[in-house]
Design a protein around this motif. Structure first.
Motif, PDB file in Angstrom:
ATOM      1  N   THR A 144       0.876  -1.292  -0.009  1.00 25.08           N
ATOM      2  CA  THR A 144       0.080   0.116  -0.033  1.00 25.08           C
ATOM      3  C   THR A 144       0.910   1.253   0.116  1.00 25.08           C
ATOM      4  OG1 THR A 144      -1.887   0.841   1.208  1.00 25.08           O
ATOM      5  CG2 THR A 144      -0.126   0.299   2.464  1.00 25.08           C
ATOM      6  N   ARG A 145       0.249   2.205  -0.291  1.00 26.04           N
ATOM      7  CA  ARG A 145       1.027   3.610  -0.129  1.00 26.04           C
ATOM      8  C   ARG A 145       0.358   4.454   0.990  1.00 26.04           C
ATOM      9  NH1 ARG A 145       3.970   4.136  -4.940  1.00 26.04           N
ATOM     10  NH2 ARG A 145       4.741   6.165  -4.317  1.00 26.04           N
ATOM     11  N   VAL A 146       1.099   4.877   1.795  1.00 27.79           N
ATOM     12  CA  VAL A 146       0.849   5.803   2.917  1.00 27.79           C
ATOM     13  C   VAL A 146       1.501   7.116   2.850  1.00 27.79           C
ATOM     14  CG1 VAL A 146       1.088   6.122   5.585  1.00 27.79           C
ATOM     15  CG2 VAL A 146       0.566   3.789   4.439  1.00 27.79           C
ATOM     16  N   PRO A 147       0.828   8.292   3.030  1.00 27.80           N
ATOM     17  CA  PRO A 147       1.553   9.830   2.800  1.00 27.80           C
ATOM     18  C   PRO A 147       2.710   9.670   3.669  1.00 27.80           C
ATOM     19  CG  PRO A 147      -0.899   9.932   2.745  1.00 27.80           C
ATOM     20  CD  PRO A 147      -0.705   8.435   3.159  1.00 27.80           C
ATOM     21  N   LYS A 148       3.632  10.347   3.321  1.00 20.42           N
ATOM     22  CA  LYS A 148       4.953  10.395   4.072  1.00 20.42           C
ATOM     23  C   LYS A 148       4.868  10.964   5.367  1.00 20.42           C
ATOM     24  CE  LYS A 148       8.688  10.915   0.750  1.00 20.42           C
ATOM     25  NZ  LYS A 148       9.781  11.761   0.142  1.00 20.42           N
ATOM     26  N   SER A 149       3.873  12.068   5.242  1.00 18.46           N
ATOM     27  CA  SER A 149       3.633  12.680   6.517  1.00 18.46           C
ATOM     28  C   SER A 149       2.946  12.069   7.651  1.00 18.46           C
ATOM     29  CB  SER A 149       2.754  14.170   6.276  1.00 18.46           C
ATOM     30  OG  SER A 149       1.715  13.784   5.760  1.00 18.46           O
TER      31      SER A 149
ATOM     32  N   LYS B 117       4.836  -7.669  18.707  1.00 20.02           N
ATOM     33  CA  LYS B 117       5.843  -6.928  18.397  1.00 20.02           C
ATOM     34  C   LYS B 117       5.208  -5.689  17.612  1.00 20.02           C
ATOM     35  CE  LYS B 117      10.126  -9.375  18.757  1.00 20.02           C
ATOM     36  NZ  LYS B 117      11.545  -9.514  18.505  1.00 20.02           N
ATOM     37  N   LEU B 118       5.687  -4.480  18.016  1.00 23.28           N
ATOM     38  CA  LEU B 118       4.922  -3.259  17.167  1.00 23.28           C
ATOM     39  C   LEU B 118       6.152  -2.490  16.645  1.00 23.28           C
ATOM     40  CD1 LEU B 118       2.563  -0.710  18.718  1.00 23.28           C
ATOM     41  CD2 LEU B 118       5.044   0.288  17.810  1.00 23.28           C
ATOM     42  N   VAL B 119       5.996  -2.199  15.187  1.00 27.95           N
ATOM     43  CA  VAL B 119       6.835  -1.538  14.291  1.00 27.95           C
ATOM     44  C   VAL B 119       6.621  -0.034  14.214  1.00 27.95           C
ATOM     45  CG1 VAL B 119       7.946  -1.687  12.107  1.00 27.95           C
ATOM     46  CG2 VAL B 119       6.689  -3.633  12.887  1.00 27.95           C
ATOM     47  N   GLU B 120       7.860   0.565  14.409  1.00 28.66           N
ATOM     48  CA  GLU B 120       7.805   2.118  14.439  1.00 28.66           C
ATOM     49  C   GLU B 120       8.449   2.508  13.044  1.00 28.66           C
ATOM     50  OE1 GLU B 120       8.706   6.461  17.043  1.00 28.66           O
ATOM     51  OE2 GLU B 120       9.974   4.477  17.405  1.00 28.66           O
ATOM     52  N   PHE B 121       7.888   3.260  12.131  1.00 26.25           N
ATOM     53  CA  PHE B 121       8.526   3.556  10.916  1.00 26.25           C
ATOM     54  C   PHE B 121       9.019   5.094  10.998  1.00 26.25           C
ATOM     55  CE2 PHE B 121       5.607   0.072  10.151  1.00 26.25           C
ATOM     56  CZ  PHE B 121       6.530  -0.585   8.879  1.00 26.25           C
ATOM     57  N   ASN B 122      10.103   5.165   9.931  1.00 22.80           N
ATOM     58  CA  ASN B 122      10.458   6.586   9.547  1.00 22.80           C
ATOM     59  C   ASN B 122       9.367   7.346   8.598  1.00 22.80           C
ATOM     60  OD1 ASN B 122      13.122   6.940  11.156  1.00 22.80           O
ATOM     61  ND2 ASN B 122      13.800   5.378   9.712  1.00 22.80           N
ATOM     62  N   ASN B 123       9.472   8.477   8.631  1.00 27.97           N
ATOM     63  CA  ASN B 123       8.643   9.179   7.433  1.00 27.97           C
ATOM     64  C   ASN B 123       9.394   9.650   6.273  1.00 27.97           C
ATOM     65  OD1 ASN B 123       7.460   9.771  10.562  1.00 27.97           O
ATOM     66  ND2 ASN B 123       5.807  10.019   9.177  1.00 27.97           N
ATOM     67  N   ASP B 124       9.864   8.677   5.626  1.00 27.85           N
ATOM     68  CA  ASP B 124      10.712   8.664   4.586  1.00 27.85           C
ATOM     69  C   ASP B 124      10.346   8.280   2.854  1.00 27.85           C
ATOM     70  OD1 ASP B 124      11.065   5.987   5.148  1.00 27.85           O
ATOM     71  OD2 ASP B 124      13.164   6.228   5.625  1.00 27.85           O
ATOM     72  N   ASP B 125       8.995   7.549   2.913  1.00 31.79           N
ATOM     73  CA  ASP B 125       8.699   6.989   1.752  1.00 31.79           C
ATOM     74  C   ASP B 125       7.201   6.679   1.834  1.00 31.79           C
ATOM     75  OD1 ASP B 125       8.317   5.115  -0.589  1.00 31.79           O
ATOM     76  OD2 ASP B 125      10.430   5.738  -0.661  1.00 31.79           O
ATOM     77  N   GLU B 126       6.600   6.701   0.857  1.00 31.31           N
ATOM     78  CA  GLU B 126       5.083   6.367   0.772  1.00 31.31           C
ATOM     79  C   GLU B 126       4.839   4.836   0.538  1.00 31.31           C
ATOM     80  OE1 GLU B 126       3.141   8.437  -2.222  1.00 31.31           O
ATOM     81  OE2 GLU B 126       3.072  10.198  -1.136  1.00 31.31           O
ATOM     82  N   GLN B 127       5.693   4.146   0.034  1.00 31.07           N
ATOM     83  CA  GLN B 127       5.429   2.760  -0.259  1.00 31.07           C
ATOM     84  C   GLN B 127       5.847   1.511   1.037  1.00 31.07           C
ATOM     85  OE1 GLN B 127       4.170   1.750  -3.210  1.00 31.07           O
ATOM     86  NE2 GLN B 127       3.981  -0.500  -2.464  1.00 31.07           N
ATOM     87  N   LEU B 128       4.881   0.777   1.306  1.00 31.83           N
ATOM     88  CA  LEU B 128       5.121   0.030   2.231  1.00 31.83           C
ATOM     89  C   LEU B 128       4.765  -1.540   1.832  1.00 31.83           C
ATOM     90  CD1 LEU B 128       5.496  -0.387   5.312  1.00 31.83           C
ATOM     91  CD2 LEU B 128       3.265  -0.374   5.735  1.00 31.83           C
ATOM     92  N   ARG B 129       5.335  -2.621   2.222  1.00 31.87           N
ATOM     93  CA  ARG B 129       5.133  -3.835   1.767  1.00 31.87           C
ATOM     94  C   ARG B 129       5.436  -4.808   3.167  1.00 31.87           C
ATOM     95  NH1 ARG B 129       7.941  -8.408  -0.128  1.00 31.87           N
ATOM     96  NH2 ARG B 129       6.901  -9.560  -1.885  1.00 31.87           N
ATOM     97  N   ILE B 130       4.301  -5.636   2.935  1.00 33.36           N
ATOM     98  CA  ILE B 130       4.441  -6.391   4.241  1.00 33.36           C
ATOM     99  C   ILE B 130       3.950  -7.945   3.694  1.00 33.36           C
ATOM    100  CG2 ILE B 130       3.185  -7.217   6.463  1.00 33.36           C
ATOM    101  CD1 ILE B 130       2.155  -4.405   6.914  1.00 33.36           C
ATOM    102  N   GLU B 131       5.054  -8.931   4.038  1.00 33.67           N
ATOM    103  CA  GLU B 131       4.916 -10.283   3.497  1.00 33.67           C
ATOM    104  C   GLU B 131       4.717 -11.111   4.810  1.00 33.67           C
ATOM    105  OE1 GLU B 131       7.892 -13.728   1.517  1.00 33.67           O
ATOM    106  OE2 GLU B 131       8.616 -11.659   1.707  1.00 33.67           O
TER     107      GLU B 131
END
Length: 283
Positions: free
Chosen positions: A192-197, A220-234
């Protein structure tokens, strides 16, 4: 691809005989604005003649609670006159706003018969301008929540709020909070795509997933940087993931007990109003 800032393990904090894991807040993670708090109850099996959930009448102000019933049920009552029993696969959304008192316990049927139980409760902040909005409650059963599939049916999403793949969520919210529960078959891929902000909330309820080469197990909980719109989970195994995102509010957060406001003075006022009966009578 959006990169991972950190991975946090949920802390085990049982409540009486209720197994409870807390991914947020912990000593290492205060919040992921505007997501404030997440508790994971269960999974566990209750015997017949059990005491059920221990969440009797208590107040809230200044935030919203979203409750995901993965197994078992919840009997909800509040001082606004709302009541419901939501079963496995259902979701409750409660806007505490200016304040109300609610209880979340097990149904009479569950107390008598017992059964499997697993529940998540998420607290979502309200922006300052909406802290004192009128309280609201809505509970929906599994069949009332829209679903959308990905990767030839290997991934199914319950769209709770906001939108996902152009499908609007079941709950219309005061701020643009996007929330979904993702159900993966082993090998399934969700992109999916998530706005960088936007800040992302990603918690592995069950199973194991891979993001950006990192293997992430349940609890487990994942914290992301706000550096890209694209996200992929397998998915590396059959898995269930709580996934959400939102523009952060970037406002002061003062939380004390069941109240979440912007200043200490507002918290003190909340306690005073509760003690003076301004949040209604116990449910």
């Amino acid at each position: 691809m959006r990169t991972i800032r950190n991975i946090y393990e949920a802390e085990y904090r049982p409540i009486a005989d209720l197994k409870t894991y807390s991914p947020m807040p912990t000593a290492n993670l205060r919040m992921i604005d505007p997501f404030l708090f997440l508790n994971h109850h269960g999974p566990q099996k209750y015997p017949p003649g059990n005491r059920g959930l221990p969440f009797g009448p208590h107040p809230h102000r200044g935030m919203e609670t979203v409750t995901f019933i993965l197994d078992g049920d919840i009997a909800h009552k509040d001082s606004g006159g709302n009541k419901s029993v939501i079963e496995s696969g259902g979701v409750q959304w409660m806007t505490a706003g200016s304040g109300l008192i609610h209880s979340e316990v097990s149904s009479e049927k569950f107390l008598k018969e017992g059964g499997d139980l697993e529940i998540l409760q998420l607290w979502v902040n309200l922006p300052a301008k909406l802290k004192m909005t009128d309280p609201f409650y809505k509970g929906l059963q599994k069949g009332e929540i829209p679903q959308v599939s990905f990767d030839d049916g290997k991934v199914t999403a319950q769209v709770i709020s906001g939108s996902l793949s152009d499908r609007r969520g079941a709950f219309e919210t005061l701020s643009e909070i996007h929330l979904s529960t993702l159900f993966f078959k082993s090998g399934g891929v969700f992109s999916t795509r998530v706005p960088k902000s936007h800040n992302i909330l990603c918690y592995v309820i069950r199973g194991e997933i891979r993001i950006n080469g990192e293997n992430i197990h349940s609890l487990k909980l994942v914290e992301f940087n706000n550096d890209d719109e694209q996200l992929r989970i397998e998915a590396l195994a059959d898995s269930v993931v709580l996934f959400g995102h939102s523009e952060p509010f970037n406002e002061p957060v003062v939380a004390r007990g069941p109240f979440v406001m912007n200043t200490v003075e507002e918290i003190n006022q909340a306690y005073e109003d509760f003690q003076n009966g301004k949040m209604g009578r116990p449910a």
